[in-house]
Design a protein around this motif. Structure first.
Motif, PDB file in Angstrom:
ATOM      1  N   GLY A  91      -5.570   4.090  13.116  1.00  0.00           N
ATOM      2  CA  GLY A  91      -5.643   3.925  11.746  1.00  0.00           C
ATOM      3  C   GLY A  91      -5.468   2.388  11.301  1.00  0.00           C
ATOM      4  N   ALA A  92      -5.705   2.254  10.171  1.00  0.00           N
ATOM      5  CA  ALA A  92      -5.404   0.807   9.552  1.00  0.00           C
ATOM      6  C   ALA A  92      -3.929   0.645   9.207  1.00  0.00           C
ATOM      7  CB  ALA A  92      -6.130   0.467   8.219  1.00  0.00           C
ATOM      8  N   ARG A  93      -3.273  -0.808   9.250  1.00  0.00           N
ATOM      9  CA  ARG A  93      -2.092  -0.938   9.364  1.00  0.00           C
ATOM     10  C   ARG A  93      -1.906  -0.659   7.492  1.00  0.00           C
ATOM     11  NH1 ARG A  93      -0.567  -6.971  10.482  1.00  0.00           N
ATOM     12  NH2 ARG A  93      -2.164  -7.232   8.629  1.00  0.00           N
ATOM     13  N   GLU A  94      -0.514  -0.086   7.411  1.00  0.00           N
ATOM     14  CA  GLU A  94      -0.076   0.402   6.228  1.00  0.00           C
ATOM     15  C   GLU A  94       0.828  -0.449   5.511  1.00  0.00           C
ATOM     16  OE1 GLU A  94       0.611   4.865   5.712  1.00  0.00           O
ATOM     17  OE2 GLU A  94      -1.345   4.991   6.735  1.00  0.00           O
ATOM     18  N   ARG A 151       7.740   2.246  12.340  1.00  0.00           N
ATOM     19  CA  ARG A 151       7.312   3.166  11.260  1.00  0.00           C
ATOM     20  C   ARG A 151       5.977   3.016  10.763  1.00  0.00           C
ATOM     21  NH1 ARG A 151      12.908   2.353   7.506  1.00  0.00           N
ATOM     22  NH2 ARG A 151      14.401   3.520   9.091  1.00  0.00           N
ATOM     23  N   ASP A 152       5.476   1.773  10.899  1.00  0.00           N
ATOM     24  CA  ASP A 152       4.175   1.667  10.385  1.00  0.00           C
ATOM     25  C   ASP A 152       3.231   2.259  11.131  1.00  0.00           C
ATOM     26  OD1 ASP A 152       1.941   0.688   8.882  1.00  0.00           O
ATOM     27  OD2 ASP A 152       1.562  -0.662  10.684  1.00  0.00           O
ATOM     28  N   ALA A 153       3.396   2.002  12.690  1.00  0.00           N
ATOM     29  CA  ALA A 153       2.817   2.897  13.848  1.00  0.00           C
ATOM     30  C   ALA A 153       2.580   4.368  13.787  1.00  0.00           C
ATOM     31  CB  ALA A 153       3.505   2.349  15.248  1.00  0.00           C
ATOM     32  N   LYS A 154       3.977   4.921  13.241  1.00  0.00           N
ATOM     33  CA  LYS A 154       3.774   6.350  13.079  1.00  0.00           C
ATOM     34  C   LYS A 154       2.897   6.951  11.992  1.00  0.00           C
ATOM     35  CE  LYS A 154       7.089  10.169  12.330  1.00  0.00           C
ATOM     36  NZ  LYS A 154       6.254  10.551  11.255  1.00  0.00           N
ATOM     37  N   ARG A 155       3.116   6.133  10.992  1.00  0.00           N
ATOM     38  CA  ARG A 155       2.411   6.425   9.676  1.00  0.00           C
ATOM     39  C   ARG A 155       0.740   6.301  10.041  1.00  0.00           C
ATOM     40  NH1 ARG A 155       6.605   3.813   6.525  1.00  0.00           N
ATOM     41  NH2 ARG A 155       5.642   1.960   6.984  1.00  0.00           N
ATOM     42  N   ARG A 156       0.413   5.069  10.630  1.00  0.00           N
ATOM     43  CA  ARG A 156      -1.021   5.034  10.868  1.00  0.00           C
ATOM     44  C   ARG A 156      -1.557   5.983  12.101  1.00  0.00           C
ATOM     45  NH1 ARG A 156      -1.045  -0.980  12.846  1.00  0.00           N
ATOM     46  NH2 ARG A 156      -3.269  -1.035  12.592  1.00  0.00           N
ATOM     47  N   MET A 202      -1.313  -6.561  19.395  1.00  0.00           N
ATOM     48  CA  MET A 202      -0.252  -5.616  20.436  1.00  0.00           C
ATOM     49  C   MET A 202      -0.283  -4.082  20.252  1.00  0.00           C
ATOM     50  SD  MET A 202       3.569  -6.136  21.025  1.00  0.00           S
ATOM     51  CE  MET A 202       3.513  -7.811  22.104  1.00  0.00           C
ATOM     52  N   ILE A 203      -0.112  -4.164  18.841  1.00  0.00           N
ATOM     53  CA  ILE A 203      -0.007  -2.419  18.593  1.00  0.00           C
ATOM     54  C   ILE A 203      -1.115  -1.825  18.733  1.00  0.00           C
ATOM     55  CG2 ILE A 203       0.205  -0.806  16.672  1.00  0.00           C
ATOM     56  CD1 ILE A 203       2.626  -2.277  17.263  1.00  0.00           C
ATOM     57  N   ASN A 204      -2.335  -2.244  18.507  1.00  0.00           N
ATOM     58  CA  ASN A 204      -3.657  -1.809  19.040  1.00  0.00           C
ATOM     59  C   ASN A 204      -3.800  -1.566  20.387  1.00  0.00           C
ATOM     60  OD1 ASN A 204      -5.579  -1.031  16.435  1.00  0.00           O
ATOM     61  ND2 ASN A 204      -4.953  -2.986  15.932  1.00  0.00           N
TER      62      ASN A 204
END
Length: 732
Positions: free
Chosen positions: A537-540, A585-590, A692-694
């Motif tokens: 999902g997109a960055r939140e 935290r953002d990685a968890k949300r998305r 990197m996250i993707n």
């Protein structure tokens, strides 16, 4: 395992078997037909023949030793895949089944004509079996106590684990603890209590750089007072009470009590040194000189019975001296180990280290506490005052675990320990306003209250414990803590049993066409799901937002001031660590909606009657997905740190932030503004972290699942989980 290690394990086990059977060496020697000296040598681990060991064990069996026969079978067993566990390991039977299953898997994989979906699944299960077996094979665990300063954490630890001087050597009950106690700000560093060969204290010293940074802060704060610089809203900057106390003792510049005109006043020699110095640099140099750092090289202290002191009295005095910087040859510690013979015996076979963490005085999401929260071998005990339970820092850290780790709270990982004082429990009231008649009833009222509050915050499932050092039995709370550790191990044991059963099902029924067809159909459907649902999902929220919010909410300006002087990497407020937390935290949300979709998809597969034979396969896919989620979030946190650490350490923004001190009210907001502007301008870093996250999503989550469903898929995650590939980073 070396022959020496194996021989030593056998010898100590034989001695234990004999002791448990209440048999003397003389009786055992007579029954086995060996000399008593020979039996003694066997028990000491000296080189002896296997025939002699067999004779001793057979004799123990004849003498009615319950476990002798089982031990003979144990030493005859060959371990090819799993590290041989202790005979006394509570999960040894499970590990033996695991070893047998791994042998079957090895035989199965050696035959190359099996369908690839079966091979892939078995390969994945083999990896999971080895990881879980490694966890259960080790008997060492930590119990980490975390809480706000001054809640009574160190006192509770001392009483719970019998770290007390004898009553005859203390004038009051509360003066018995070995750990130094007070109203908070007492212990200078993390303390580890563990078993040792004798009573002793071992310390890990601060590095030279850490020591000099701390002294620099001390001198800067004192110099500012000397120069009468403007204070922040009436507040002064400085170092922690315990660190200042240690530096004063190490320099011999403790405040001196005097009586002037009938009044008690304290003279500060540090102020005198500052007044006689021409600059802050000279002042700092003189303080460092007085500390004699080059002579402070001693790391270990051992009890000497010739002192004629009780061992616990010696430990108490020595710990206090080390903790307060009173020993001329001891450096300032980064951590202290208390070594107590037979410590942790109440926990049976487990090797326990109790950790007294530094009290939370400001920012709760600290790197040192995060390490304990994430360590799978550590159960965390959140301590709070009874009336304040569960406590502010407990709430913050539980929410942090929920938002960052996706941690369950009913697995033995965490518990809340409320520390009531006299009459507090009986002051509790029920829904009708009736007061508790007993402490136990008051505890139950508080448990219901806290459980309700935590459930409302989506934090249900946290066990609630109570301990009043004046009235409650320490054995009860020790039993509760042991139950937490047992629950942690039991969860892994159940996982191992499930993995073994699933693997054996496939091996046993691999020729059944119906099973092959069902597993292949599951693979095909999962493949279809992954093809249509591959992206993250997109960055939140930007990774630095949590760090900025924390800076704005810091309680003490001193905490932020110290962080700005260290490029944002201060133990009490590590901005780089908080950026990593924000990234996770953002990685968890998305990723939350994706994992929910996968969960719903797998449940639909289990509901399909035509796939009943593949139910275990579906369960293992779900377990694998949960493991990939944890790996992804941990890697995302590390990724945020890796992307921002070097740029943040090299930017001049920290000098601008530090210079804001002394310019009137609003220090925290001015620092936050400087940093927000810096983050806003560093668009390349945002893009780099997003890339990197993707990439981590693909590497940690998608690739392992694709490996299960595509025959041509490459090996998933070829790099160790703690290595983050960075664009342009040179390989070693």
């Amino acid at each position: 395992m070396s022959e020496y290690t194996q021989s030593l394990k056998i010898s100590t086990s034989i001695a234990r078997l004999r002791a448990e059977a209440n048999v003397t060496q003389a009786v055992l020697a007579k029954e086995s037909g060996l000399d008593q000296s020979r039996v003694s040598r066997i028990e000491k681990g000296e080189v002896v023949s296997s025939a002699d060991v067999d004779r001793v064990l057979e004799a123990l069996d004849v003498l009615g030793t319950p476990s002798a026969k089982a031990f003979m079978e144990y030493i005859d067993r060959e371990w090819q895949h799993v590290e041989p566990p202790s005979f006394w390991n509570p999960e040894r039977a499970c590990l033996e089944i695991t070893e047998d299953t791994l042998n079957e898997i090895e035989t199965f994989l050696a035959e190359e004509d099996h369908p690839w979906p079966l091979r892939r699944q078995i390969e994945r299960q083999r990896e999971s079996l080895l990881r879980a077996a490694s966890f259960l094979g080790r008997l060492h665990h930590n119990i980490a106590f975390i809480g706000d300063m001054g809640v009574g954490k160190s006192t509770a630890i001392s009483f719970i684990f019998d770290l007390l001087v004898p009553p005859s050597l203390a004038d009051k009950t509360f003066n018995r603890p070995v750990l130094e106690t007070g109203a908070g700000g007492t212990t200078i560093c993390e303390v580890h209590i563990k078993a040792g060969p004798e009573f002793g204290i071992s310390l890990l010293p601060m590095s030279d750089a850490e020591m000099r940074e701390l002294v620099s802060d001390f001198c800067a704060s004192k110099w500012a007072l000397h120069m009468s610089e403007q204070r922040e809203a009436g507040e002064t900057v400085g170092i922690s009470r315990e660190a200042e106390r240690a530096i004063r003792n190490m320099t011999g510049l403790g405040r001196k009590r005097e009586t002037v005109e009938g009044k008690i006043v304290y003279q500060d020699p540090v102020g005198d040194v500052a007044k006689s110095s021409s600059s802050e640099d000279e002042f700092r140099t003189r303080i460092l000189t007085l500390m004699n750092l080059d002579d402070r090289t001693r790391r270990e202290f051992w009890y000497d019975s010739s002192t004629r002191k009780h061992p616990m009295e010696w430990v108490t005095e020595t710990f206090k001296a080390v903790n307060n910087g009173r020993l001329k040859d001891a450096p300032l510690p980064k951590s202290i180990d208390l070594l107590i013979p037979s410590f942790g015996r109440a926990f049976g076979e487990l090797d326990i280290t109790v950790i007294d963490t530094k009290g939370v005085d400001d920012v709760a999401v600290r790197e040192d506490l995060d390490h304990r929260l994430k360590d799978p071998r550590t159960t965390v005990v959140f301590c709070s005052r009874f009336n304040d339970a569960p406590g502010t820092s407990t709430r913050v850290l539980l929410q942090h675990m929920r938002q960052t780790f996706s941690e369950r709270f009913d697995t033995g990982k965490v518990s809340v320990l409320a520390l009531p004082r006299s009459e507090e429990a009986r002051a509790m009231k029920d829904d009708l306003g009736e007061q508790a008649l007993t402490d136990a009833e008051g505890y139950e009222f508080k448990r219901m209250q806290v459980s309700s509050e935590l459930s409302a915050e989506d934090l249900a499932g946290v066990p609630m414990l109570f301990y009043n050092v004046e009235a409650d039995e320490a054995a009860t709370v020790r039993g509760d803590l042991f139950a937490q550790l047992s629950r942690m191990r039991k969860a892994v044991e159940e996982r191992l049993f499930d993995l073994c059963a699933a693997s054996q099902d496939i091996i046993k029924n691999h020729e059944a066409q119906a099973l092959n067809a069902a597993i292949e159909e599951v693979a095909n459907r999962l493949n279809t799901f992954l093809r249509g649902n591959r992206g993250l999902g997109a960055r939140e929220q930007l990774a630095h937002v949590d760090a900025i919010n924390t800076i704005k909410g810091v309680r003490y300006a001193s905490t932020l001031w110290a962080s700005t002087r260290r490029g944002g990497e201060y133990t009490g407020l590590n901005v780089v660590h908080l950026i990593g937390v924000g990234a996770a935290r953002d990685a968890k949300r998305r990723s939350e909606s994706w994992f929910k979709s996968l969960d719903a998809f797998l449940k639909s597969l289990k509901a399909d009657e035509g796939l009943t034979l593949a139910n275990r396969t579906i369960d293992q896919i779900a377990a694998s997905a949960a493991a990939t989620k944890r790996a992804f979030l941990e890697a995302a946190q590390l990724g945020g740190v890796e992307v921002y650490r070097k740029p943040l350490s090299q930017t001049p923004v920290w000098s601008a932030c530090a210079s804001e001190w002394g310019r009137g009210p609003g220090f925290k907001l001015r620092v936050a503004d400087h940093l927000e502007n810096w983050f806003s301008n560093e668009t390349e870093l945002k893009d780099r972290l997003e890339q990197m996250i993707n990439g981590l999503w693909e590497q940690k989550v998608i690739a392992p699942l694709v490996r299960l469903v595509e025959e041509s898929a490459p090996e998933a995650d070829p790099t160790p989980s703690n290595i983050i590939p960075l664009k342009g980073r040179m390989s070693a």
